[in-house]
Write a protein that holds these residues in place. Structure first.
Motif, PDB file in Angstrom:
ATOM      1  N   ARG A 117       0.874  -1.443  -0.203  1.00 12.56           N
ATOM      2  CA  ARG A 117       0.019   0.105  -0.025  1.00 12.56           C
ATOM      3  C   ARG A 117       0.906   1.468  -0.032  1.00 12.56           C
ATOM      4  O   ARG A 117       1.843   1.245   0.705  1.00 12.56           O
ATOM      5  CB  ARG A 117      -1.044   0.053   1.426  1.00 12.56           C
ATOM      6  N   ARG A 118       0.542   2.238  -0.742  1.00 18.27           N
ATOM      7  CA  ARG A 118       1.174   3.274  -0.975  1.00 18.27           C
ATOM      8  C   ARG A 118       0.372   4.422  -0.439  1.00 18.27           C
ATOM      9  O   ARG A 118      -0.586   4.798  -0.576  1.00 18.27           O
ATOM     10  CB  ARG A 118       1.597   3.620  -2.453  1.00 18.27           C
ATOM     11  N   PHE A 119       0.953   5.530   0.654  1.00 19.41           N
ATOM     12  CA  PHE A 119       0.414   6.496   1.112  1.00 19.41           C
ATOM     13  C   PHE A 119       1.275   7.654   0.951  1.00 19.41           C
ATOM     14  O   PHE A 119       2.240   7.657   0.438  1.00 19.41           O
ATOM     15  CB  PHE A 119       0.290   6.418   2.695  1.00 19.41           C
ATOM     16  N   ARG A 120       0.774   8.780   1.108  1.00 14.63           N
ATOM     17  CA  ARG A 120       1.245  10.217   0.791  1.00 14.63           C
ATOM     18  C   ARG A 120       2.713  10.192   1.613  1.00 14.63           C
ATOM     19  O   ARG A 120       2.809   9.550   2.685  1.00 14.63           O
ATOM     20  CB  ARG A 120       0.640  11.514   1.211  1.00 14.63           C
ATOM     21  N   TRP A 121       3.827  10.607   0.795  1.00 10.05           N
ATOM     22  CA  TRP A 121       5.149  10.695   1.369  1.00 10.05           C
ATOM     23  C   TRP A 121       5.189  11.193   2.888  1.00 10.05           C
ATOM     24  O   TRP A 121       5.079  12.528   2.860  1.00 10.05           O
ATOM     25  CB  TRP A 121       6.084  11.124   0.269  1.00 10.05           C
ATOM     26  N   GLY A 122       5.821  10.596   3.880  1.00  7.81           N
ATOM     27  CA  GLY A 122       6.138  11.197   5.185  1.00  7.81           C
ATOM     28  C   GLY A 122       5.365  11.514   5.739  1.00  7.81           C
ATOM     29  O   GLY A 122       5.246  11.891   7.104  1.00  7.81           O
ATOM     30  N   VAL A 123       3.812  11.031   5.700  1.00  9.65           N
ATOM     31  CA  VAL A 123       2.722  11.390   6.480  1.00  9.65           C
ATOM     32  C   VAL A 123       2.759  10.263   7.571  1.00  9.65           C
ATOM     33  O   VAL A 123       2.904   9.085   7.136  1.00  9.65           O
ATOM     34  CB  VAL A 123       1.417  11.243   5.712  1.00  9.65           C
ATOM     35  N   GLU A 128      -4.622   3.869  16.441  1.00 11.74           N
ATOM     36  CA  GLU A 128      -4.827   4.180  17.585  1.00 11.74           C
ATOM     37  C   GLU A 128      -6.235   4.370  17.853  1.00 11.74           C
ATOM     38  O   GLU A 128      -7.221   4.640  16.826  1.00 11.74           O
ATOM     39  CB  GLU A 128      -4.306   5.892  17.281  1.00 11.74           C
ATOM     40  N   GLN A 129      -7.012   3.979  18.948  1.00 11.19           N
ATOM     41  CA  GLN A 129      -8.028   4.042  19.227  1.00 11.19           C
ATOM     42  C   GLN A 129      -8.980   3.053  18.441  1.00 11.19           C
ATOM     43  O   GLN A 129      -9.909   3.153  17.825  1.00 11.19           O
ATOM     44  CB  GLN A 129      -8.797   5.222  19.288  1.00 11.19           C
ATOM     45  N   HIS A 130      -8.241   2.126  18.036  1.00 14.53           N
ATOM     46  CA  HIS A 130      -9.028   0.861  17.332  1.00 14.53           C
ATOM     47  C   HIS A 130      -8.951   0.984  15.897  1.00 14.53           C
ATOM     48  O   HIS A 130      -9.820   0.429  15.259  1.00 14.53           O
ATOM     49  CB  HIS A 130     -10.069   0.352  17.972  1.00 14.53           C
ATOM     50  N   ARG A 131      -8.351   2.154  15.440  1.00  9.20           N
ATOM     51  CA  ARG A 131      -8.637   2.667  14.271  1.00  9.20           C
ATOM     52  C   ARG A 131      -7.094   2.952  13.469  1.00  9.20           C
ATOM     53  O   ARG A 131      -6.300   2.904  14.258  1.00  9.20           O
ATOM     54  CB  ARG A 131      -9.216   3.896  13.983  1.00  9.20           C
ATOM     55  N   LEU A 132      -7.029   2.808  12.107  1.00  6.11           N
ATOM     56  CA  LEU A 132      -5.683   3.208  11.302  1.00  6.11           C
ATOM     57  C   LEU A 132      -5.821   4.590  10.828  1.00  6.11           C
ATOM     58  O   LEU A 132      -6.718   4.977  10.316  1.00  6.11           O
ATOM     59  CB  LEU A 132      -5.550   2.024  10.401  1.00  6.11           C
ATOM     60  N   TRP A 133      -4.836   5.232  11.255  1.00  4.87           N
ATOM     61  CA  TRP A 133      -4.876   6.662  10.798  1.00  4.87           C
ATOM     62  C   TRP A 133      -3.668   7.082   9.820  1.00  4.87           C
ATOM     63  O   TRP A 133      -2.527   6.646  10.267  1.00  4.87           O
ATOM     64  CB  TRP A 133      -4.366   7.422  12.026  1.00  4.87           C
ATOM     65  N   VAL A 134      -3.923   7.950   8.944  1.00  2.00           N
ATOM     66  CA  VAL A 134      -2.828   8.581   8.105  1.00  2.00           C
ATOM     67  C   VAL A 134      -2.856   9.819   8.345  1.00  2.00           C
ATOM     68  O   VAL A 134      -3.640  10.663   7.973  1.00  2.00           O
ATOM     69  CB  VAL A 134      -2.781   8.064   6.543  1.00  2.00           C
ATOM     70  N   GLY A 135      -2.057  10.529   9.349  1.00  2.00           N
ATOM     71  CA  GLY A 135      -1.862  11.837   9.546  1.00  2.00           C
ATOM     72  C   GLY A 135      -3.177  12.004  10.462  1.00  2.00           C
ATOM     73  O   GLY A 135      -3.297  11.159  11.616  1.00  2.00           O
ATOM     74  N   ARG A 137      -6.033  11.684   9.389  1.00  2.00           N
ATOM     75  CA  ARG A 137      -7.359  11.127   8.674  1.00  2.00           C
ATOM     76  C   ARG A 137      -7.339   9.505   8.993  1.00  2.00           C
ATOM     77  O   ARG A 137      -6.510   8.809   8.944  1.00  2.00           O
ATOM     78  CB  ARG A 137      -7.359  11.231   7.165  1.00  2.00           C
ATOM     79  N   PRO A 138      -8.592   9.062   9.288  1.00  2.00           N
ATOM     80  CA  PRO A 138      -8.744   7.571   9.449  1.00  2.00           C
ATOM     81  C   PRO A 138      -8.734   7.001   8.072  1.00  2.00           C
ATOM     82  O   PRO A 138      -9.084   7.491   7.147  1.00  2.00           O
ATOM     83  CB  PRO A 138     -10.111   7.462  10.110  1.00  2.00           C
ATOM     84  N   VAL A 139      -7.973   5.788   7.799  1.00  2.00           N
ATOM     85  CA  VAL A 139      -8.107   4.870   6.872  1.00  2.00           C
ATOM     86  C   VAL A 139      -9.209   3.491   6.895  1.00  2.00           C
ATOM     87  O   VAL A 139      -8.903   3.095   7.858  1.00  2.00           O
ATOM     88  CB  VAL A 139      -6.760   4.537   6.411  1.00  2.00           C
ATOM     89  N   ARG A 140      -9.939   3.612   6.216  1.00  2.00           N
ATOM     90  CA  ARG A 140     -10.728   2.486   6.202  1.00  2.00           C
ATOM     91  C   ARG A 140     -10.493   1.437   5.230  1.00  2.00           C
ATOM     92  O   ARG A 140     -10.012   1.723   4.038  1.00  2.00           O
ATOM     93  CB  ARG A 140     -12.338   3.057   5.972  1.00  2.00           C
TER      94      ARG A 140
END
Length: 233
Positions: A117-123, A128-135, A137-140
């Motif tokens: 999986r590719r996400f925005r560079w450096g983020v 956390e709190q049973h969720r996946l976060w990118v910066g 924003r939650p990722v679903r």
């Protein structure tokens, strides 16, 4: 990766014709309003600009291209695993599903169903709190898709070999910054691309070489290459 190939093939000739017409038109106009040599220069610049634009503009083709690049980078990392103890399969079809399995590693330390999986560079990427976060924003969907793929592979291998075969779901992260040693979200392990293949090789040995060969042969039978499945349709 196969999805990017299919999307890239759509309207390929139309794009090439449009690119050529745009370059020729820009060159003719430039030559008409300026010196003659400005025409070829502007034509080349217009052609190159259109190529760059079609590659970076938002859309499904660009997204799949970036995903395919991440898969290839993960594949190069997995190639560093010792072939005496690890078998690696790439871009495999899951029976009854439209999605593919990016990579499957069968080795002395276990079986791993891997998604790139590719996400925005450096983020920053974190759980956390049973969720996946990118910066911020939650990722679903990422964890669920990876976990289901691993579960399907485990079910297939267990049924084929008539013994329990556990499969670890792994997401190899490109671009985003995560924990140095990786982290778990639910039952899925997230690690950076630079951790591959160390993340697998450092785990405890649970299979013999003979067992690895047997499981790998079963996986080859059950999970055909995605391109092979497409050519059958």
């Amino acid at each position: 990766m196969f999805r990017y190939r299919a999307l890239a093939a759509e309207h390929r000739w139309e794009r090439r014709v449009m690119r050529g017409l745009l370059a020729c038109g820009a060159g003719v106009i430039a030559a008409g309003v300026s010196v003659w040599w400005a025409g070829p220069v502007v034509a080349v610049a217009a052609f190159a600009g259109h190529v760059v634009y079609t590659r970076v503009r938002p859309g499904p083709t660009t997204n799949w291209r970036r995903g395919a690049q991440a898969e290839r980078r993960t594949g190069r990392r997995l190639a560093r695993l010792d072939p005496a103890g690890y078998h690696v399969l790439h871009d495999r079809a899951l029976p009854g599903a439209s999605a593919n399995l990016d990579h499957l590693v069968i080795g002395l330390t276990g079986v791993y169903a891997i998604a790139s999986r590719r996400f925005r560079w450096g983020v920053p990427l974190r759980a956390e709190q049973h969720r996946l976060w990118v910066g911020k924003r939650p990722v679903r969907g990422v964890t669920g898709v990876a976990g289901r793929a691993a579960g399907e592979v485990a079910e297939l291998l267990t049924g084929e070999l008539d013994c329990d075969v556990s499969v670890t779901a792994v997401v190899v992260v490109h671009g985003a910054r995560g924990a140095r040693d990786g982290f778990w979200h639910r039952d899925v392990f997230f690690c950076s691309a630079r951790m591959v293949p160390r993340a697998f090789a450092k785990r405890p040995v649970i299979f013999t070489s003979a067992q690895v060969t047997t499981i790998a042969a079963a996986a080859e039978r059950l999970l055909p290459p995605m391109m092979e499945m497409l050519t059958r349709r």
